[in-house]
Motif scaffolding. Structure first.
Motif, PDB file in Angstrom:
ATOM      1  N   GLU A  18       5.111   6.951  -2.321  1.00 22.64           N
ATOM      2  CA  GLU A  18       4.808   7.468  -3.682  1.00 22.64           C
ATOM      3  C   GLU A  18       4.665   8.855  -3.747  1.00 22.64           C
ATOM      4  O   GLU A  18       3.856   9.479  -2.690  1.00 22.64           O
ATOM      5  CB  GLU A  18       4.024   6.764  -4.306  1.00 22.64           C
ATOM      6  N   THR A  19       5.031   9.853  -4.693  1.00 23.69           N
ATOM      7  CA  THR A  19       4.348  11.164  -4.937  1.00 23.69           C
ATOM      8  C   THR A  19       3.186  11.437  -5.595  1.00 23.69           C
ATOM      9  O   THR A  19       2.221  11.926  -5.538  1.00 23.69           O
ATOM     10  CB  THR A  19       5.451  12.107  -5.467  1.00 23.69           C
ATOM     11  N   ASP A  20       3.054  10.190  -6.702  1.00 25.73           N
ATOM     12  CA  ASP A  20       1.989  10.565  -7.624  1.00 25.73           C
ATOM     13  C   ASP A  20       2.242  11.814  -8.416  1.00 25.73           C
ATOM     14  O   ASP A  20       1.165  12.493  -8.928  1.00 25.73           O
ATOM     15  CB  ASP A  20       0.554  10.461  -7.281  1.00 25.73           C
ATOM     16  N   SER A  21       3.435  12.504  -8.539  1.00 23.04           N
ATOM     17  CA  SER A  21       3.588  13.620  -9.339  1.00 23.04           C
ATOM     18  C   SER A  21       3.263  13.557 -10.749  1.00 23.04           C
ATOM     19  O   SER A  21       3.389  12.496 -11.249  1.00 23.04           O
ATOM     20  CB  SER A  21       5.044  13.977  -8.873  1.00 23.04           C
ATOM     21  N   PRO A  22       2.732  14.453 -11.430  1.00 29.45           N
ATOM     22  CA  PRO A  22       2.788  15.834 -10.699  1.00 29.45           C
ATOM     23  C   PRO A  22       1.521  16.235 -10.006  1.00 29.45           C
ATOM     24  O   PRO A  22       1.230  17.267  -9.542  1.00 29.45           O
ATOM     25  CB  PRO A  22       2.278  16.769 -11.894  1.00 29.45           C
ATOM     26  N   PHE A  23       0.696  15.303  -9.558  1.00 32.86           N
ATOM     27  CA  PHE A  23      -0.600  15.343  -8.745  1.00 32.86           C
ATOM     28  C   PHE A  23      -0.038  15.331  -7.294  1.00 32.86           C
ATOM     29  O   PHE A  23       0.988  14.831  -6.877  1.00 32.86           O
ATOM     30  CB  PHE A  23      -1.535  14.414  -9.061  1.00 32.86           C
ATOM     31  N   MET A  24      -0.993  15.506  -6.265  1.00 34.63           N
ATOM     32  CA  MET A  24      -1.160  15.178  -5.313  1.00 34.63           C
ATOM     33  C   MET A  24      -0.006  15.912  -4.150  1.00 34.63           C
ATOM     34  O   MET A  24       0.714  15.225  -3.494  1.00 34.63           O
ATOM     35  CB  MET A  24      -1.351  13.547  -4.791  1.00 34.63           C
ATOM     36  N   THR A  25       0.338  17.118  -4.424  1.00 32.34           N
ATOM     37  CA  THR A  25       1.477  17.681  -3.965  1.00 32.34           C
ATOM     38  C   THR A  25       1.337  17.878  -2.259  1.00 32.34           C
ATOM     39  O   THR A  25       0.235  18.358  -1.924  1.00 32.34           O
ATOM     40  CB  THR A  25       1.569  19.043  -4.197  1.00 32.34           C
ATOM     41  N   PRO A  26       2.329  17.316  -1.756  1.00 29.51           N
ATOM     42  CA  PRO A  26       2.340  17.354  -0.108  1.00 29.51           C
ATOM     43  C   PRO A  26       2.443  18.722   0.429  1.00 29.51           C
ATOM     44  O   PRO A  26       2.948  19.769  -0.214  1.00 29.51           O
ATOM     45  CB  PRO A  26       3.440  16.565   0.256  1.00 29.51           C
ATOM     46  N   VAL A  27       1.708  18.990   1.701  1.00 31.08           N
ATOM     47  CA  VAL A  27       1.962  20.245   2.308  1.00 31.08           C
ATOM     48  C   VAL A  27       3.511  20.272   2.637  1.00 31.08           C
ATOM     49  O   VAL A  27       4.292  19.347   2.859  1.00 31.08           O
ATOM     50  CB  VAL A  27       1.440  20.065   3.711  1.00 31.08           C
ATOM     51  N   PRO A  28       4.297  21.545   2.407  1.00 27.81           N
ATOM     52  CA  PRO A  28       3.760  22.926   2.617  1.00 27.81           C
ATOM     53  C   PRO A  28       3.641  23.429   0.919  1.00 27.81           C
ATOM     54  O   PRO A  28       3.492  24.545   0.653  1.00 27.81           O
ATOM     55  CB  PRO A  28       4.542  23.578   3.226  1.00 27.81           C
TER      56      PRO A  28
ATOM     57  N   ARG B 233       3.170  22.314  -8.482  1.00 28.89           N
ATOM     58  CA  ARG B 233       3.368  21.043  -9.129  1.00 28.89           C
ATOM     59  C   ARG B 233       4.225  20.075  -8.173  1.00 28.89           C
ATOM     60  O   ARG B 233       5.074  20.564  -7.282  1.00 28.89           O
ATOM     61  CB  ARG B 233       4.219  21.002 -10.390  1.00 28.89           C
ATOM     62  N   ASN B 234       3.763  18.753  -8.349  1.00 30.92           N
ATOM     63  CA  ASN B 234       4.401  17.844  -7.272  1.00 30.92           C
ATOM     64  C   ASN B 234       5.521  17.251  -8.039  1.00 30.92           C
ATOM     65  O   ASN B 234       5.656  17.142  -9.364  1.00 30.92           O
ATOM     66  CB  ASN B 234       3.437  16.734  -6.754  1.00 30.92           C
TER      67      ASN B 234
ATOM     68  N   ILE C  36       0.651  -1.060  -0.151  1.00 32.35           N
ATOM     69  CA  ILE C  36       0.159  -0.077  -0.164  1.00 32.35           C
ATOM     70  C   ILE C  36       0.905   1.348   0.003  1.00 32.35           C
ATOM     71  O   ILE C  36       2.030   1.320   0.727  1.00 32.35           O
ATOM     72  CB  ILE C  36      -0.832  -0.048   1.154  1.00 32.35           C
ATOM     73  N   SER C  37       0.520   2.391  -0.806  1.00 30.53           N
ATOM     74  CA  SER C  37       1.018   3.718  -0.774  1.00 30.53           C
ATOM     75  C   SER C  37       0.117   4.644  -0.739  1.00 30.53           C
ATOM     76  O   SER C  37      -0.916   4.719  -1.095  1.00 30.53           O
ATOM     77  CB  SER C  37       2.115   3.849  -1.881  1.00 30.53           C
ATOM     78  N   PHE C  38       0.602   5.654   0.056  1.00 24.11           N
ATOM     79  CA  PHE C  38      -0.121   6.968   0.157  1.00 24.11           C
ATOM     80  C   PHE C  38       0.766   8.098  -0.514  1.00 24.11           C
ATOM     81  O   PHE C  38       1.966   8.113  -0.386  1.00 24.11           O
ATOM     82  CB  PHE C  38      -0.394   7.246   1.690  1.00 24.11           C
ATOM     83  N   THR C  39      -0.258   9.040  -1.180  1.00 21.99           N
ATOM     84  CA  THR C  39       0.540  10.176  -1.763  1.00 21.99           C
ATOM     85  C   THR C  39       0.554  11.366  -0.535  1.00 21.99           C
ATOM     86  O   THR C  39       0.604  11.217   0.639  1.00 21.99           O
ATOM     87  CB  THR C  39      -0.111  10.509  -2.865  1.00 21.99           C
ATOM     88  N   GLY C  40       0.837  12.567  -1.299  1.00 16.71           N
ATOM     89  CA  GLY C  40       0.886  13.862  -0.464  1.00 16.71           C
ATOM     90  C   GLY C  40      -0.492  13.963   0.422  1.00 16.71           C
ATOM     91  O   GLY C  40      -0.757  14.586   1.318  1.00 16.71           O
ATOM     92  N   ASN C  41      -1.322  13.111   0.036  1.00 16.35           N
ATOM     93  CA  ASN C  41      -2.704  13.198   0.722  1.00 16.35           C
ATOM     94  C   ASN C  41      -2.636  12.873   2.140  1.00 16.35           C
ATOM     95  O   ASN C  41      -3.284  13.261   3.059  1.00 16.35           O
ATOM     96  CB  ASN C  41      -3.822  12.185   0.247  1.00 16.35           C
ATOM     97  N   ILE C  42      -1.401  12.052   2.428  1.00 13.75           N
ATOM     98  CA  ILE C  42      -1.222  11.766   4.086  1.00 13.75           C
ATOM     99  C   ILE C  42      -0.771  13.012   4.800  1.00 13.75           C
ATOM    100  O   ILE C  42      -1.024  13.023   5.759  1.00 13.75           O
ATOM    101  CB  ILE C  42      -0.290  10.597   3.909  1.00 13.75           C
TER     102      ILE C  42
END
Ligand code: SF4
Ligand SMILES: [Zn+2]
Ligand SMILES: [Zn+2]
Length: 455
Positions: free
Chosen positions: A204-214, A219-220, A175-181
Motif C-alpha cells: 500500500e502507499t496510503d497516498s497522499p501520505f507516507m511518501t517513500p524514499v526518494p 505527494r505520494n 499486514i501492510s507497510f507504507t513508504g515508512n518501510i
C-alpha cells in the motif's frame, strides 16, 4: 510471467488529487499497478469512492468511517454503509479502527463505532481495513474478542509492537507497510516486516501520505508502489516483481476480487525457477491444502488435469536455464505423476546447461508402475524426498496411505542413489517432527538430510 502490483490503500478522493486523478491513474498503470483500493474515511468520501470505482476499471473501494471522523457516527450511517457495500466494487469495510495519537474522537466513541463496523463487515462477509495508532492494547483486546468469528482484517500502515504483529499474524490477518518501510531511520519497521509471512503481506502507499524514499516531502501516489516492493524484496532476497506478483495474488484473495492472477506454470523464488507440474497427488496428507487452497509462497498453483501444460510451455517460460541456480519440478501435488513431461523438460534443461531438482513424496515407482530411477541418469541432479516422519505408522496416518508406502519411499531413495548426485530426505520443521530420529533414517540409508523451513 507478467509483473503486477496492487496498491491496497490510496485516498485518491482527497483534495491533494483534485486536479489530476486521471494522470495519477495513468502513471500507476504504466508501473503495472493493476489494482487500486480506495478506502473512504467518512460518509462524504464514501460517495466519492463510489464514483471513482465507477469511473476506473482497476479501482475498487472500501466504505467506512475512520476513527478521526466517527464523533457523530450513527445507526443511520451504519445503514447507509450497508447499502453502499452492496456494490460489487466495494470489497471491504474501511478504513476503520482506533487512533489515540490524535484526540479527534473520544476513545469510547471510537471503540463503539469500530465494533459496530466490524459487526457490519461480518454480517456482509466482507474484510476490514484497520487503522491503528497508539492504541495497541485496546486494539488487541477487540481483535481477541473477534477470534474465531471469521473476521478478516488488513492492518494498514503497520507501526505497532512486535507482540501485536505476532498475534495478528497468528490470527491469519494481513499486514501492510507504507513508504515508512523505506525511511532510512526506521530499521525497526523493516525488521518487523520480516515477521509477516509472504502469504499475509499486502502492499500500500496510503497516498497522499507516507511518501517513500526518494520522493519524501512530496505527494505520494500509487505509481510509487514498486519502490515499496523493492524494499520488501531486498529484505527477503526476492525481486520486486516477485513481491508484486505474490502480494497482488494475496490482494485478490483477501478482497475476494473475482479476477485471478492467472495460472502459474513457472515461478521464481530466490535464484531458482519452480515448475508447477501438477496439482494432483496419490496421497491425501492431513496437513495438505492442495485441494482447498493450492497457494504456495503466494502463488496460485491450482490447476485441473485438463489445464496441465505440455513440456513446450514450460520450456518457453524457462527460456535460458543458466539464469537460474536450478530448475525445480514440484507444484502443489506429486510431480512424478507426470514423469514423462518432467523427463522431456529435464533433458532440454541439461542440454542447455541448467541444473535440475525434483521435490517429491517418493512414490514415483508405485505411481509409474516401474522403477523410474535409472531414467533420471544424467538429467536429474538432485531429488528431495519428503520423509514426513521417522515413524512408519505416523507416516501412514499423516498421508492417509498404507504403511507399505513408507518402505516404498525409502526404497525409492536408495534406488535413486546410483543415478542422482544429491539424494535428500527432508522434513518440515513442525514441532511434532523428531529431527534427530529423522536424520538417523537418512543416515541409515546413506542419503543427505535437510530440514525445510515452514512459513
Ligand atoms: S504428498 Fe504433498 S501434495 Fe501430496 S497430499 Fe501430501 S503434502 Fe499434499
Ligand atoms: Zn490510516
Ligand atoms: Zn488511510
Amino acid at each position: 510471467m507478467k509483473t503486477m502490483y496492487t496498491d491496497t490503500h490510496t485516498h485518491l478522493f482527497l483534495k491533494n488529487f483534485a486536479d489530476d486523478v486521471p494522470a495519477v491513474i495513468k502513471r500507476a498503470e504504466e508501473q503495472q499497478i493493476e489494482l487500486m483500493i480506495i478506502p473512504a474515511i467518512d460518509m462524504a468520501s464514501c460517495e466519492e469512492v463510489m464514483k471513482l470505482c465507477r469511473d476506473y476499471t482497476g479501482v475498487y473501494g472500501a466504505v467506512g468511517v475512520h476513527p478521526h471522523d466517527c464523533k457523530d457516527f450513527s445507526g443511520k450511517d451504519l445503514q447507509q454503509l450497508a447499502e453502499l457495500a452492496q456494490s460489487p466494487k466495494i470489497v471491504a469495510i474501511g478504513e476503520i479502527g482506533l487512533d489515540y495519537f490524535y484526540d479527534f474522537t473520544p476513545k469510547n466513541k471510537q471503540i463503539e463505532s469500530f465494533r459496530e463496523q466490524l459487526d457490519l463487515a461480518l454480517k456482509l462477509d466482507l474484510p476490514v481495513i484497520i487503522h491503528n495508532r497508539d492504541s495497541d492494547d485496546d486494539m488487541m483486546e477487540i481483535m481477541r474478542s473477534y477470534a474465531g468469528s471469521g473476521l478478516r482484517a488488513q492492518f494498514h500502515c503497520f507501526g505497532g509492537s512486535s507482540a501485536l504483529l505476532e498475534e495478528l499474524v497468528a490470527m491469519h490477518h494481513y499486514i501492510s507497510f507504507t513508504g515508512n518501510i523505506t525511511f532510512r531511520k526506521l530499521d525497526s519497521i523493516r525488521e518487523l516486516s520480516l515477521s509477516v509471512p509472504l502469504s499475509q503481506l499486502l502492499l500500500e502507499t496510503d497516498s497522499p501520505f507516507m511518501t517513500p524514499v526518494p520522493h519524501r516531502g512530496k505527494r505520494n501516489e500509487p505509481a510509487y508502489i514498486p519502490l515499496i516492493a523493492e524494499t520488501h524484496a531486498q529484505l527477503r532476497g526476492l525481486t520486486k516483481e516477485e513481491i508484486g506478483q505474490v502480494t497482488t495474488f494475496n490482494a485478490f484473495k483477501f478482497f475476494g476480487i473475482q479476477k485471478t492472477a492467472g495460472l502459474t506454470y513457472t515461478y521464481k523464488l530466490g535464484h531458482a525457477l519452480y515448475i508447477n507440474v501438477s496439482n494432483r497427488c496419490n496421497a491425501d496428507c492431513i496437513f495438505c491444502a492442495r485441494k482447498e487452497n493450492p497457494v504456495l509462497h503466494g502463488y496460485n498453483l491450482g490447476m485441473a488435469k485438463s489445464e496441465e501444460p505440455d513440456a513446450t510451455v514450460y520450456i518457453n517460460e524457462i527460456k535460458d536455464p543458466r539464469q537460474y541456480s536450478e530448475i525445480v519440478f514440484c507444484g502443489y501435488g506429486e510431480p512424478t505423476i507426470r514423469w514423462e513431461t518432467i523427463r522431456e523438460v529435464a533433458v532440454w534443461v541439461k542440454a542447455n546447461g541448467g541444473n535440475t531438482r525434483i521435490n517429491t513424496n517418493g512414490h514415483g515407482n508405485i505411481i509409474n508402475k516401474r522403477n523410474i530411477a535409472p531414467e533420471m541418469d544424467g538429467i536429474i541432479d538432485s531429488i528431495s524426498i519428503s520423509l514426513n516422519s521417522h515413524d512408519k505408522s505416523q507416516y501412514a496416518k499423516l498421508m492417509r496411505l498404507p504403511e507399505s508406502y513408507y518402505d516404498e519411499m525409502l526404497d525409492f531413495a536408495q534406488k535413486c542413489k546410483p543415478y542422482v548426485k544429491d539424494v535428500v530426505l527432508s522434513v518440515v520443521d513442525y514441532p511434532e517432527v523428531d529431527i534427530t530420529a529423522s536424520k538417523a533414517v537418512a543416515d541409515s540409508i546413506g542419503v543427505h538430510f535437510r530440514v525445510r523451513g515452514y512459513f
